[in-house]
Motif scaffolding. Structure first.
Motif, PDB file in Angstrom:
ATOM      1  N   ALA A 109      -5.274  -3.518  -5.860  1.00 25.86           N
ATOM      2  CA  ALA A 109      -4.773  -2.554  -4.867  1.00 25.86           C
ATOM      3  C   ALA A 109      -5.598  -1.271  -4.885  1.00 25.86           C
ATOM      4  O   ALA A 109      -5.866  -0.681  -3.838  1.00 25.86           O
ATOM      5  N   ILE A 110      -6.036  -0.839  -6.065  1.00 29.42           N
ATOM      6  CA  ILE A 110      -6.863   0.363  -6.175  1.00 29.42           C
ATOM      7  C   ILE A 110      -8.263   0.085  -5.633  1.00 29.42           C
ATOM      8  O   ILE A 110      -8.839   0.915  -4.924  1.00 29.42           O
ATOM      9  N   LEU A 166      -9.901   2.168  -2.515  1.00 29.58           N
ATOM     10  CA  LEU A 166     -11.170   2.889  -2.629  1.00 29.58           C
ATOM     11  C   LEU A 166     -12.328   2.170  -1.938  1.00 29.58           C
ATOM     12  O   LEU A 166     -13.458   2.647  -1.974  1.00 29.58           O
ATOM     13  N   ALA A 167     -12.041   1.025  -1.324  1.00 29.75           N
ATOM     14  CA  ALA A 167     -13.075   0.208  -0.664  1.00 29.75           C
ATOM     15  C   ALA A 167     -14.202  -0.125  -1.638  1.00 29.75           C
ATOM     16  O   ALA A 167     -15.377   0.012  -1.324  1.00 29.75           O
ATOM     17  N   MET A 207       0.856  -1.189   0.000  1.00 31.64           N
ATOM     18  CA  MET A 207       0.000   0.000   0.000  1.00 31.64           C
ATOM     19  C   MET A 207       0.889   1.234   0.000  1.00 31.64           C
ATOM     20  O   MET A 207       1.893   1.282   0.684  1.00 31.64           O
ATOM     21  N   ALA A 208       0.495   2.264  -0.749  1.00 30.96           N
ATOM     22  CA  ALA A 208       1.279   3.494  -0.857  1.00 30.96           C
ATOM     23  C   ALA A 208       1.230   4.269   0.460  1.00 30.96           C
ATOM     24  O   ALA A 208       0.221   4.292   1.144  1.00 30.96           O
ATOM     25  N   GLU A 263       1.274   3.665  -8.715  1.00 32.47           N
ATOM     26  CA  GLU A 263       1.130   3.578 -10.162  1.00 32.47           C
ATOM     27  C   GLU A 263       1.108   2.112 -10.565  1.00 32.47           C
ATOM     28  O   GLU A 263       2.073   1.385 -10.332  1.00 32.47           O
ATOM     29  N   ILE A 264      -0.016   1.675 -11.155  1.00 37.62           N
ATOM     30  CA  ILE A 264      -0.173   0.282 -11.565  1.00 37.62           C
ATOM     31  C   ILE A 264      -0.620   0.281 -13.025  1.00 37.62           C
ATOM     32  O   ILE A 264      -1.660   0.855 -13.349  1.00 37.62           O
ATOM     33  N   PRO A 265       0.140  -0.355 -13.914  1.00 37.68           N
ATOM     34  CA  PRO A 265      -0.274  -0.378 -15.324  1.00 37.68           C
ATOM     35  C   PRO A 265      -1.493  -1.279 -15.524  1.00 37.68           C
ATOM     36  O   PRO A 265      -1.696  -2.257 -14.805  1.00 37.68           O
ATOM     37  N   ALA A 266      -2.310  -0.919 -16.495  1.00 40.19           N
ATOM     38  CA  ALA A 266      -3.477  -1.730 -16.862  1.00 40.19           C
ATOM     39  C   ALA A 266      -3.642  -1.618 -18.374  1.00 40.19           C
ATOM     40  O   ALA A 266      -3.294  -0.605 -18.976  1.00 40.19           O
ATOM     41  N   THR A 267      -4.187  -2.650 -18.983  1.00 38.96           N
ATOM     42  CA  THR A 267      -4.356  -2.693 -20.431  1.00 38.96           C
ATOM     43  C   THR A 267      -5.799  -2.378 -20.799  1.00 38.96           C
ATOM     44  O   THR A 267      -6.725  -2.824 -20.129  1.00 38.96           O
ATOM     45  N   ILE A 268      -5.978  -1.597 -21.847  1.00 39.27           N
ATOM     46  CA  ILE A 268      -7.308  -1.292 -22.378  1.00 39.27           C
ATOM     47  C   ILE A 268      -7.633  -2.341 -23.436  1.00 39.27           C
ATOM     48  O   ILE A 268      -6.836  -2.584 -24.347  1.00 39.27           O
ATOM     49  N   THR A 269      -8.796  -2.956 -23.341  1.00 41.26           N
ATOM     50  CA  THR A 269      -9.200  -3.968 -24.314  1.00 41.26           C
ATOM     51  C   THR A 269      -9.671  -3.316 -25.609  1.00 41.26           C
ATOM     52  O   THR A 269      -9.810  -2.096 -25.688  1.00 41.26           O
ATOM     53  N   GLU A 270      -9.939  -4.134 -26.604  1.00 41.51           N
ATOM     54  CA  GLU A 270     -10.445  -3.627 -27.883  1.00 41.51           C
ATOM     55  C   GLU A 270     -11.781  -2.910 -27.705  1.00 41.51           C
ATOM     56  O   GLU A 270     -12.131  -2.050 -28.493  1.00 41.51           O
ATOM     57  N   ARG A 271     -12.506  -3.259 -26.674  1.00 38.75           N
ATOM     58  CA  ARG A 271     -13.803  -2.622 -26.398  1.00 38.75           C
ATOM     59  C   ARG A 271     -13.664  -1.391 -25.503  1.00 38.75           C
ATOM     60  O   ARG A 271     -14.658  -0.824 -25.066  1.00 38.75           O
TER      61      ARG A 271
END
Length: 113
Positions: A25-26, A30-31, A1-2, A9-17
């Motif tokens: 962790a996020i 944010l509960a 936890m920060a 900072e956590i990378p995430a991929t955007i799908t074709e949609r």
């Protein structure tokens, strides 16, 4: 936890949609639970903030909420404009409220028309 003041900072991929998964962790920070909603707030500087969407009963006064959002955006966009309250204004406020006792836990009286 920060830690406080640290950016997580956590990378995430955007799908074709155009979809992505909110990292665990996020979600924890944010509960967020299943079926909770989030809001994205885009700032003029290209920063995007994600927050847990509050239910209508949690939102409070919509005017105050919009004003606070405006202040948050303005502080993020123009941090150099933030100035301390002048000592003369603090002194004037203290003089105006001298001798006034306030019970912060007491209920507010109803407004009269």
């Amino acid at each position: 936890m920060a830690k406080t003041g640290e950016i997580l900072e956590i990378p995430a991929t955007i799908t074709e949609r155009g979809q992505t998964t909110v990292p665990a962790a996020i979600r924890k920070m944010l509960a967020l639970g299943k079926r909770d909603q989030v809001v994205f707030r885009g700032l003029a500087n290209g920063t995007v903030v994600i927050a847990k969407k509050q239910s209508l009963s949690d939102e409070g006064d919509p005017v105050i909420g919009k004003f606070l959002e405006f202040l948050a955006r303005d502080m993020a966009d123009q941090p150099a404009r933030i100035r301390p309250v002048p000592k003369s204004l603090l002194k004037r406020g203290k003089a105006l409220t001298k001798g006034i006792e306030v019970d912060l836990s007491a209920a507010l009286p109803d407004d009269e028309a």
